[in-house]
Design a protein around this motif. Sequence first.
Motif, PDB file in Angstrom:
ATOM      1  N   HIS A  95       0.804  -1.226   0.000  1.00  0.00           N
ATOM      2  CA  HIS A  95       0.000   0.000   0.000  1.00  0.00           C
ATOM      3  C   HIS A  95       0.837   1.275   0.000  1.00  0.00           C
ATOM      4  O   HIS A  95       0.280   2.374   0.082  1.00  0.00           O
ATOM      5  N   VAL A  96       2.142   1.152  -0.070  1.00  0.00           N
ATOM      6  CA  VAL A  96       3.015   2.324  -0.087  1.00  0.00           C
ATOM      7  C   VAL A  96       3.967   2.216  -1.280  1.00  0.00           C
ATOM      8  O   VAL A  96       4.272   1.108  -1.741  1.00  0.00           O
ATOM      9  N   PRO A  97       4.457   3.355  -1.782  1.00  0.00           N
ATOM     10  CA  PRO A  97       5.341   3.335  -2.954  1.00  0.00           C
ATOM     11  C   PRO A  97       6.788   2.990  -2.580  1.00  0.00           C
ATOM     12  O   PRO A  97       7.710   3.773  -2.775  1.00  0.00           O
ATOM     13  N   LEU A  98       6.950   1.804  -2.049  1.00  0.00           N
ATOM     14  CA  LEU A  98       8.261   1.335  -1.607  1.00  0.00           C
ATOM     15  C   LEU A  98       8.908   0.535  -2.739  1.00  0.00           C
ATOM     16  O   LEU A  98       8.356  -0.475  -3.181  1.00  0.00           O
ATOM     17  N   PRO A  99      10.069   0.956  -3.230  1.00  0.00           N
ATOM     18  CA  PRO A  99      10.716   0.209  -4.312  1.00  0.00           C
ATOM     19  C   PRO A  99      11.008  -1.229  -3.901  1.00  0.00           C
ATOM     20  O   PRO A  99      11.407  -1.492  -2.756  1.00  0.00           O
ATOM     21  N   GLU A 100      10.823  -2.140  -4.833  1.00  0.00           N
ATOM     22  CA  GLU A 100      11.062  -3.550  -4.535  1.00  0.00           C
ATOM     23  C   GLU A 100      12.483  -3.783  -4.032  1.00  0.00           C
ATOM     24  O   GLU A 100      12.717  -4.614  -3.157  1.00  0.00           O
ATOM     25  N   GLY A 101      13.430  -3.038  -4.575  1.00  0.00           N
ATOM     26  CA  GLY A 101      14.821  -3.209  -4.157  1.00  0.00           C
ATOM     27  C   GLY A 101      15.091  -2.775  -2.727  1.00  0.00           C
ATOM     28  O   GLY A 101      16.155  -3.072  -2.172  1.00  0.00           O
ATOM     29  N   ASN A 102      14.143  -2.066  -2.128  1.00  0.00           N
ATOM     30  CA  ASN A 102      14.287  -1.617  -0.743  1.00  0.00           C
ATOM     31  C   ASN A 102      13.671  -2.601   0.246  1.00  0.00           C
ATOM     32  O   ASN A 102      13.705  -2.369   1.451  1.00  0.00           O
ATOM     33  N   ILE A 103      13.095  -3.688  -0.254  1.00  0.00           N
ATOM     34  CA  ILE A 103      12.473  -4.693   0.600  1.00  0.00           C
ATOM     35  C   ILE A 103      13.435  -5.872   0.698  1.00  0.00           C
ATOM     36  O   ILE A 103      13.683  -6.568  -0.291  1.00  0.00           O
ATOM     37  N   HIS A 104      13.978  -6.088   1.867  1.00  0.00           N
ATOM     38  CA  HIS A 104      15.017  -7.099   2.068  1.00  0.00           C
ATOM     39  C   HIS A 104      14.423  -8.309   2.766  1.00  0.00           C
ATOM     40  O   HIS A 104      14.428  -8.429   3.993  1.00  0.00           O
ATOM     41  N   ARG A 105      13.907  -9.226   1.954  1.00  0.00           N
ATOM     42  CA  ARG A 105      13.247 -10.414   2.486  1.00  0.00           C
ATOM     43  C   ARG A 105      14.274 -11.487   2.847  1.00  0.00           C
ATOM     44  O   ARG A 105      15.246 -11.688   2.127  1.00  0.00           O
ATOM     45  N   MET A 106      14.033 -12.181   3.935  1.00  0.00           N
ATOM     46  CA  MET A 106      14.852 -13.351   4.264  1.00  0.00           C
ATOM     47  C   MET A 106      14.503 -14.486   3.311  1.00  0.00           C
ATOM     48  O   MET A 106      13.370 -14.589   2.821  1.00  0.00           O
ATOM     49  N   GLY A 107      15.476 -15.345   3.053  1.00  0.00           N
ATOM     50  CA  GLY A 107      15.324 -16.398   2.061  1.00  0.00           C
ATOM     51  C   GLY A 107      14.293 -17.451   2.421  1.00  0.00           C
ATOM     52  O   GLY A 107      14.039 -17.724   3.597  1.00  0.00           O
ATOM     53  N   ASP A 108      13.692 -18.058   1.394  1.00  0.00           N
ATOM     54  CA  ASP A 108      12.680 -19.101   1.578  1.00  0.00           C
ATOM     55  C   ASP A 108      13.240 -20.447   1.134  1.00  0.00           C
ATOM     56  O   ASP A 108      14.327 -20.543   0.552  1.00  0.00           O
ATOM     57  N   SER A 109      12.486 -21.486   1.420  1.00  0.00           N
ATOM     58  CA  SER A 109      12.965 -22.838   1.132  1.00  0.00           C
ATOM     59  C   SER A 109      12.915 -23.183  -0.347  1.00  0.00           C
ATOM     60  O   SER A 109      13.466 -24.211  -0.762  1.00  0.00           O
ATOM     61  N   ASP A 110      12.271 -22.362  -1.154  1.00  0.00           N
ATOM     62  CA  ASP A 110      12.319 -22.561  -2.610  1.00  0.00           C
ATOM     63  C   ASP A 110      13.636 -22.071  -3.184  1.00  0.00           C
ATOM     64  O   ASP A 110      14.100 -22.577  -4.211  1.00  0.00           O
ATOM     65  N   SER A 111      14.224 -21.077  -2.534  1.00  0.00           N
ATOM     66  CA  SER A 111      15.420 -20.435  -3.078  1.00  0.00           C
ATOM     67  C   SER A 111      16.709 -20.951  -2.471  1.00  0.00           C
ATOM     68  O   SER A 111      17.781 -20.788  -3.072  1.00  0.00           O
ATOM     69  N   PHE A 112      16.634 -21.552  -1.293  1.00  0.00           N
ATOM     70  CA  PHE A 112      17.833 -22.011  -0.592  1.00  0.00           C
ATOM     71  C   PHE A 112      17.652 -23.449  -0.124  1.00  0.00           C
ATOM     72  O   PHE A 112      16.560 -23.835   0.304  1.00  0.00           O
ATOM     73  N   ALA A 113      18.737 -24.202  -0.193  1.00  0.00           N
ATOM     74  CA  ALA A 113      18.674 -25.613   0.195  1.00  0.00           C
ATOM     75  C   ALA A 113      18.595 -25.803   1.691  1.00  0.00           C
ATOM     76  O   ALA A 113      18.147 -26.851   2.165  1.00  0.00           O
ATOM     77  N   SER A 114      19.029 -24.803   2.459  1.00  0.00           N
ATOM     78  CA  SER A 114      19.025 -24.935   3.915  1.00  0.00           C
ATOM     79  C   SER A 114      18.837 -23.570   4.560  1.00  0.00           C
ATOM     80  O   SER A 114      19.083 -22.527   3.939  1.00  0.00           O
ATOM     81  N   ALA A 115      18.441 -23.603   5.820  1.00  0.00           N
ATOM     82  CA  ALA A 115      18.314 -22.356   6.575  1.00  0.00           C
ATOM     83  C   ALA A 115      19.678 -21.709   6.766  1.00  0.00           C
ATOM     84  O   ALA A 115      19.780 -20.472   6.835  1.00  0.00           O
ATOM     85  N   GLU A 116      20.722 -22.518   6.846  1.00  0.00           N
ATOM     86  CA  GLU A 116      22.076 -21.969   6.977  1.00  0.00           C
ATOM     87  C   GLU A 116      22.434 -21.118   5.765  1.00  0.00           C
ATOM     88  O   GLU A 116      23.006 -20.022   5.901  1.00  0.00           O
ATOM     89  N   GLU A 117      22.097 -21.608   4.573  1.00  0.00           N
ATOM     90  CA  GLU A 117      22.385 -20.838   3.359  1.00  0.00           C
ATOM     91  C   GLU A 117      21.568 -19.545   3.327  1.00  0.00           C
ATOM     92  O   GLU A 117      22.076 -18.491   2.935  1.00  0.00           O
ATOM     93  N   ALA A 118      20.309 -19.618   3.744  1.00  0.00           N
ATOM     94  CA  ALA A 118      19.469 -18.423   3.764  1.00  0.00           C
ATOM     95  C   ALA A 118      19.998 -17.405   4.763  1.00  0.00           C
ATOM     96  O   ALA A 118      20.023 -16.200   4.490  1.00  0.00           O
TER      97      ALA A 118
END
Length: 236
Positions: A95-118
């Motif tokens: 709901h706010v004009p926040l650039p996608e590059g400014n949103i720093h999401r923690m990694g998910d299990s689709d993108s990383f093989a382990s929580a350690e890698e994330a």
Amino acid sequence: MRQVRVYPDSNAVAESTAARLLLAISDAVAVRGRADVVLTGGTVGIATLAAAAASPLVTSIDWTSVHVWWGDERFVAAGHSDRNELQAQEALLAHVPLPEGNIHRMGDSDSFASAEEAAASYEEEIAAAGTPAWDVLLLGLGPDAHVASLFPGHPVFTGPTAETHAVHDSPKPPPTRVSLGLASINRAREVWVVAAGSGKSDAVADSVRRTGVPGGAVDGTSRTLWLLDVAAATQI
């Protein structure tokens, strides 16, 4: 400096915290040209973000200068309803004009093989951003006095602290998570802990009295603010 503020109910906690958050973001951008804010999940945390989205103050912020981070995340698939970032997206970020590059999401299990890698990837992302001294770091508090995904007696809390941690065997499902460590949390200029309900009252008291629980181990370098409703504050 630790401060406690008590409000009539959980809605008042969310509304007041939302107003404080938007003003703190605006001030950080005005003073430093950038705001780095760490969000939390949980009932009150997400209600705070929804209240922020509905506030008239939200339009006064230069969102291109705001960076959003997370204190912890559930290591599950992208788009899973357990993800803190998905709930935050629905409550505020969409709901706010926040650039996608400014949103720093923690990694998910689709993108990383382990929580350690994330966790390692998130630590690298923090370093690439200059290892910010977070302007505001929001935390919820569990009935066991856990904050982020740092649980009482868990090796991640009792062992050496780091910028980020992989968390396994969490006593609260889901069992695998990624969390900031105390080294990162306590770098924040301001740490705000939000809690509501009588089920949190013992945890609040133990934390405010610094009895060795995770909630008692977090502190901002300038201020630590406890934002509570009456029911959560009954034991202090």
